[in-house]
Design a protein around this motif. Structure first.
Motif, PDB file in Angstrom:
ATOM      1  N   GLU A  73      32.163  20.926 -32.073  1.00 41.63           N
ATOM      2  CA  GLU A  73      32.785  20.683 -30.774  1.00 41.63           C
ATOM      3  C   GLU A  73      34.209  21.235 -30.746  1.00 41.63           C
ATOM      4  N   ASP A 105      28.683  31.274 -36.691  1.00 42.34           N
ATOM      5  CA  ASP A 105      29.202  30.583 -35.515  1.00 42.34           C
ATOM      6  C   ASP A 105      29.465  29.113 -35.844  1.00 42.34           C
ATOM      7  N   GLY A 132      30.559  26.937 -34.099  1.00 37.44           N
ATOM      8  CA  GLY A 132      30.157  26.093 -32.978  1.00 37.44           C
ATOM      9  C   GLY A 132      28.773  25.499 -33.200  1.00 37.44           C
ATOM     10  N   TYR A 145      35.440  23.604 -32.480  1.00 40.42           N
ATOM     11  CA  TYR A 145      35.442  25.066 -32.479  1.00 40.42           C
ATOM     12  C   TYR A 145      35.091  25.607 -31.098  1.00 40.42           C
ATOM     13  N   ARG A 146      34.116  24.976 -30.460  1.00 41.99           N
ATOM     14  CA  ARG A 146      33.726  25.454 -29.117  1.00 41.99           C
ATOM     15  C   ARG A 146      34.860  25.287 -28.117  1.00 41.99           C
ATOM     16  N   ALA A 147      35.668  24.220 -28.297  1.00 44.95           N
ATOM     17  CA  ALA A 147      36.805  24.003 -27.397  1.00 44.95           C
ATOM     18  C   ALA A 147      37.860  25.099 -27.613  1.00 44.95           C
ATOM     19  N   TRP A 148      38.134  25.423 -28.861  1.00 41.97           N
ATOM     20  CA  TRP A 148      39.093  26.513 -29.131  1.00 41.97           C
ATOM     21  C   TRP A 148      38.621  27.819 -28.522  1.00 41.97           C
ATOM     22  N   GLN A 149      37.332  28.066 -28.730  1.00 43.49           N
ATOM     23  CA  GLN A 149      36.744  29.318 -28.272  1.00 43.49           C
ATOM     24  C   GLN A 149      36.864  29.427 -26.744  1.00 43.49           C
ATOM     25  N   ALA A 150      36.601  28.300 -26.053  1.00 44.05           N
ATOM     26  CA  ALA A 150      36.649  28.299 -24.595  1.00 44.05           C
ATOM     27  C   ALA A 150      38.064  28.604 -24.107  1.00 44.05           C
ATOM     28  N   ALA A 151      39.080  28.227 -24.901  1.00 50.33           N
ATOM     29  CA  ALA A 151      40.470  28.460 -24.506  1.00 50.33           C
ATOM     30  C   ALA A 151      41.028  29.723 -25.162  1.00 50.33           C
ATOM     31  N   ALA A 152      40.153  30.615 -25.583  1.00 49.81           N
ATOM     32  CA  ALA A 152      40.562  31.864 -26.240  1.00 49.81           C
ATOM     33  C   ALA A 152      41.509  31.581 -27.412  1.00 49.81           C
ATOM     34  N   TRP A 157      44.513  26.729 -30.830  1.00 52.37           N
ATOM     35  CA  TRP A 157      44.167  26.739 -32.256  1.00 52.37           C
ATOM     36  C   TRP A 157      45.449  26.857 -33.079  1.00 52.37           C
TER      37      TRP A 157
END
Ligand SMILES: Nc1nc2c(c(=O)[nH]1)N[C@H]1C(S)=C(S)[C@@H](COP(=O)(O)O)O[C@H]1N2
Ligand SMILES: [Mo]
Length: 238
Positions: free
Chosen positions: A90, A79, A81, A92-99, A103
């Protein structure tokens, strides 16, 4: 390609999430990377030479059926994140939150059209699905199904000039940038949103969380902190 004078020294470096390092994807024909005095690194040259002699560039790794799919452990980074580098974590977590909608994959270096690709861009290329056995250098293996775009397709779209390259593993039909695993989106632990699958090489070449691909013409071992000087093979054919 058979004319050795045409063969220049080329390599590809693929970078995962910042701080996750990079790896070398190809071997070189006219001049091999240094051995650093290690017997093991001399072995790399031997494996490379044997592979190139015994296998044609297009020899395929064995493919399996859906029935053969096994459970698949996630190892190494699982992970980004959680990476110790707060900035990388941070992002990576932002990309993840926006599916992963915002990216991008960057393709740079020796290509005519350097640029970036979204996940949707990559999914517009013809996809390849393959069920293969992953062989980790630590001894375990597992069978999984991977879906993605052949690396060759993306590099050619970016204007890679193929003449004189020794990029057998890079251009190999089973070397793909995978965004799907076992019929679903690639899970975080297995490299979301995009990982390499290099089916002709040991597991650690199948870099997860790929963000940037740089085509180079000089062997770069990543320096003192790089994988190669720290004992990893530059060539790990199976
Ligand atoms: N970014 C990144 N890619 C990586 C690793 C890693 O730790 N970080 N581990 C490698 C190793 S050693 C193996 S065996 C496989 C494991 O893939 P998996 O977690 O999907 O099983 O990923 C490879 N790619
Ligand atoms: Mo591994």
């Amino acid at each position: 390609m058979n004319d050795s004078r045409l063969v220049t020294r080329r390599e590809m470096i693929v970078g995962g999430a910042a701080a996750l390092g990079s790896l070398l994807l190809t071997g070189c024909s006219d001049e091999l990377p240094p051995t650093y005095g290690h017997l093991l690194r001399m072995g790399d040259a031997l494996t490379f030479a044997a592979h190139r002699t015994l296998l044609s560039g297009r020899a395929l790794a064995r493919e399996y059926t859906r029935r053969d799919i096994t459970s698949f452990p996630a190892t190494g980074t699982t992970d980004p994140g959680d990476t110790p580098d707060p900035k990388a974590g941070e992002a990576y977590r932002a990309w993840q939150a926006a599916a992963f909608a915002n990216w991008r994959l960057a393709i740079e270096g020796l290509v005519a059209h350097p640029g970036t690709y979204s996940l949707a861009d990559l999914k517009r290329f013809p996809a390849r699905t393959q069920i293969t056995r992953h062989q980790c250098e630590e001894g375990w293996s597992a069978i999984g199904e991977w879906t993605g775009v052949p690396l060759r397709t993306v590099l050619e779209a970016a204007g890679l000039l193929p003449h004189g390259l020794d990029m057998v593993d890079v251009l190999h039909p089973q070397t793909i940038l995978a965004y799907g695993m076992n019929g679903r989106d690639l899970p975080i632990a297995h490299g979301a949103p995009l990982r390499l699958r290099v089916e002709t090489q040991l597991g650690y070449k199948s870099m997860k969380y790929v963000q940037r691909i740089v085509v180079k013409d000089r062997f770069d071992d990543g320096g003192k902190d790089g994988n190669i000087q720290n004992g990893w093979s530059w060539y790990a054919g199976i």
